[in-house]
Scaffold this motif. Sequence first.
Motif, PDB file in Angstrom:
ATOM      1  N   ASP A 351      14.671  79.389 -25.815  1.00  0.00           N
ATOM      2  CA  ASP A 351      14.493  78.048 -25.840  1.00  0.00           C
ATOM      3  C   ASP A 351      15.905  77.370 -26.622  1.00  0.00           C
ATOM      4  OD1 ASP A 351      12.754  78.218 -23.819  1.00  0.00           O
ATOM      5  OD2 ASP A 351      10.901  77.869 -25.128  1.00  0.00           O
ATOM      6  N   HIS A 352      16.037  78.010 -27.625  1.00  0.00           N
ATOM      7  CA  HIS A 352      17.205  77.578 -28.634  1.00  0.00           C
ATOM      8  C   HIS A 352      18.503  78.299 -28.898  1.00  0.00           C
ATOM      9  CE1 HIS A 352      13.121  75.583 -29.671  1.00  0.00           C
ATOM     10  NE2 HIS A 352      13.913  74.718 -30.168  1.00  0.00           N
ATOM     11  N   ALA A 353      18.935  78.592 -27.631  1.00  0.00           N
ATOM     12  CA  ALA A 353      19.891  79.724 -27.819  1.00  0.00           C
ATOM     13  C   ALA A 353      21.292  79.187 -28.658  1.00  0.00           C
ATOM     14  CB  ALA A 353      20.426  79.802 -26.385  1.00  0.00           C
ATOM     15  N   ASP A 354      21.178  78.075 -28.789  1.00  0.00           N
ATOM     16  CA  ASP A 354      22.500  77.572 -29.650  1.00  0.00           C
ATOM     17  C   ASP A 354      22.340  77.411 -31.161  1.00  0.00           C
ATOM     18  OD1 ASP A 354      23.902  77.042 -27.209  1.00  0.00           O
ATOM     19  OD2 ASP A 354      23.033  74.709 -27.217  1.00  0.00           O
ATOM     20  N   ASP A 355      20.989  77.910 -31.530  1.00  0.00           N
ATOM     21  CA  ASP A 355      20.654  77.791 -33.155  1.00  0.00           C
ATOM     22  C   ASP A 355      21.397  79.342 -33.463  1.00  0.00           C
ATOM     23  OD1 ASP A 355      19.395  75.466 -32.383  1.00  0.00           O
ATOM     24  OD2 ASP A 355      17.604  76.252 -33.028  1.00  0.00           O
ATOM     25  N   LYS A 356      21.527  79.143 -34.630  1.00  0.00           N
ATOM     26  CA  LYS A 356      22.193  80.500 -35.265  1.00  0.00           C
ATOM     27  C   LYS A 356      21.127  81.154 -36.248  1.00  0.00           C
ATOM     28  CE  LYS A 356      27.117  78.929 -35.064  1.00  0.00           C
ATOM     29  NZ  LYS A 356      28.359  78.575 -35.999  1.00  0.00           N
ATOM     30  N   PHE A 357      21.018  82.550 -36.180  1.00  0.00           N
ATOM     31  CA  PHE A 357      20.115  83.283 -36.873  1.00  0.00           C
ATOM     32  C   PHE A 357      20.917  84.379 -37.275  1.00  0.00           C
ATOM     33  CE2 PHE A 357      17.404  81.230 -33.477  1.00  0.00           C
ATOM     34  CZ  PHE A 357      16.745  80.426 -34.259  1.00  0.00           C
ATOM     35  N   LEU A 358      20.413  84.947 -38.549  1.00  0.00           N
ATOM     36  CA  LEU A 358      21.063  86.155 -39.229  1.00  0.00           C
ATOM     37  C   LEU A 358      20.831  87.429 -38.516  1.00  0.00           C
ATOM     38  CD1 LEU A 358      20.802  84.810 -43.064  1.00  0.00           C
ATOM     39  CD2 LEU A 358      22.751  84.534 -41.642  1.00  0.00           C
ATOM     40  N   ASP A 359      22.045  88.348 -38.845  1.00  0.00           N
ATOM     41  CA  ASP A 359      21.532  89.688 -38.460  1.00  0.00           C
ATOM     42  C   ASP A 359      20.967  90.338 -39.511  1.00  0.00           C
ATOM     43  OD1 ASP A 359      22.407  89.351 -35.657  1.00  0.00           O
ATOM     44  OD2 ASP A 359      24.633  89.635 -36.304  1.00  0.00           O
ATOM     45  N   GLY A 360      20.110  91.466 -39.252  1.00  0.00           N
ATOM     46  CA  GLY A 360      19.726  92.204 -40.486  1.00  0.00           C
ATOM     47  C   GLY A 360      18.258  92.412 -40.260  1.00  0.00           C
ATOM     48  N   THR A 361      17.517  93.052 -41.205  1.00  0.00           N
ATOM     49  CA  THR A 361      16.051  93.166 -41.318  1.00  0.00           C
ATOM     50  C   THR A 361      15.349  93.636 -40.014  1.00  0.00           C
ATOM     51  OG1 THR A 361      15.612  91.001 -40.918  1.00  0.00           O
ATOM     52  CG2 THR A 361      16.051  91.299 -42.947  1.00  0.00           C
ATOM     53  N   GLU A 362      16.350  94.788 -39.380  1.00  0.00           N
ATOM     54  CA  GLU A 362      15.681  95.248 -38.126  1.00  0.00           C
ATOM     55  C   GLU A 362      14.451  95.883 -38.358  1.00  0.00           C
ATOM     56  OE1 GLU A 362      18.825  95.032 -38.957  1.00  0.00           O
ATOM     57  OE2 GLU A 362      19.989  94.179 -37.418  1.00  0.00           O
ATOM     58  N   TRP A 363      14.272  96.281 -39.497  1.00  0.00           N
ATOM     59  CA  TRP A 363      13.078  97.063 -39.884  1.00  0.00           C
ATOM     60  C   TRP A 363      11.507  96.210 -39.688  1.00  0.00           C
ATOM     61  CZ3 TRP A 363      10.322  94.215 -43.338  1.00  0.00           C
ATOM     62  CH2 TRP A 363      11.050  93.464 -44.326  1.00  0.00           C
TER      63      TRP A 363
END
Length: 406
Positions: A351-363
């Motif tokens: 629902d918030h496709a335009d928001d930016k989130f960080l990559d990483g912490t896939e664990w």
Amino acid sequence: MQHGGMDGYNQPQNYSNQPFYSMHQRQMGHHSSTPHNNLDTPIDYSSLNSTVARLVSEVQNLKDVTQNLLFSNNELRQSNDSLKARIQVYEEAIEEFLKTNRNKKKVGNRNVSNSHAALKPIIHPYFFELCNIDPCLSKSKCIKLLGAVKPLGNGEPHEMVSTKIIWHPNWLGNVDDDVNALYINEIVNLVWENEKVTKSCRQAASAYETQSGNKGAVAMIDTDFASDILSYDSEEDLSADTLSRWERVKLVKLAFYVEGSKWHSVDYVAFLRWLSLRNMQKNEEHNEPDMDAADDTTRPPATKCRRTNNTQKHRKKVFDLAPAKMNDNKPKSHKKNVPFKSMVSAVWACDHADDKFLDGTEWLMGFHEKTAQGALIKENEEYLQELQRWHEKEMDGEMDADETAV
């Protein structure tokens, strides 16, 4: 000598008793044979006077409107300055309150700064949230809305709207007025509880990161990302559903309750609560006082998942609202932190496709499923299962909506 035909020009004419417009008409007649009848039309002075009067009235009205606007603008500026000044007073009162309480309550060292400047970004969001103002709005808009908050006519400090308590401080009153004193005390409690939860989770996250090698655990711990720990004045303030949830966990009277955020993934909530339990166990092993007075949101998994029997002697000191009553505030940190993608629920990210989130912490992905049964406090395990069902239902609804749109 008579000069026939020239008498029209040579003989003197007497125009002294004739109107100006008639004399002008005679002079113009020499140049044109076209009659100027409009000059013969009498002027309607009454109509002209009426028009002028209306113009004068309109100009006066405009002046009045301009003066009123200037007056209102000046009044708003003064109110804004007054509100800022009062917020400053409240901040200082809260800071002093924290110092006093720190000396009174022997529950370990508090992780709350004495610095007025450092307290600002922690306290300000609560000013807005308690008055039902979205702190994610612009600062100027938040202050304007906060200044518009008026005290309740019945003298009560807050009102219940749906399941949410909305505070109504009296900005024009004194800091120590009953309503304002309760408002300040509520902010102090919230700052203290949220900071204490965050501190315990951060300590456990640091140990987990060292032991497991999973990087980014400490970076996830941010007070602004945690669930909100809220209080209430009496059981009557709770809805029937919320009251039943409180009774189910058999907590002490007026225990804090936890309002989650819809953007939290189940894995992130599980990780936080797992961390909180780990902190309880560490304190117990070292005979240290339990710093986690509010077991807000805690869990995730150690690399070696094993069933533990001693978790059940630890009890939650808060209770959770139903997932449907979680807030839909956007993740916003005064430290300018940005959540990792793994911390965000799939529905929220969609629902918030335009928001930016960080990559990483896939664990962190699948942390809830990998956590061994019995590795969490029983009530937390039950809540996580309920939360998982709610997210799945929301995801199904999102997919149905997409199919309908297609």
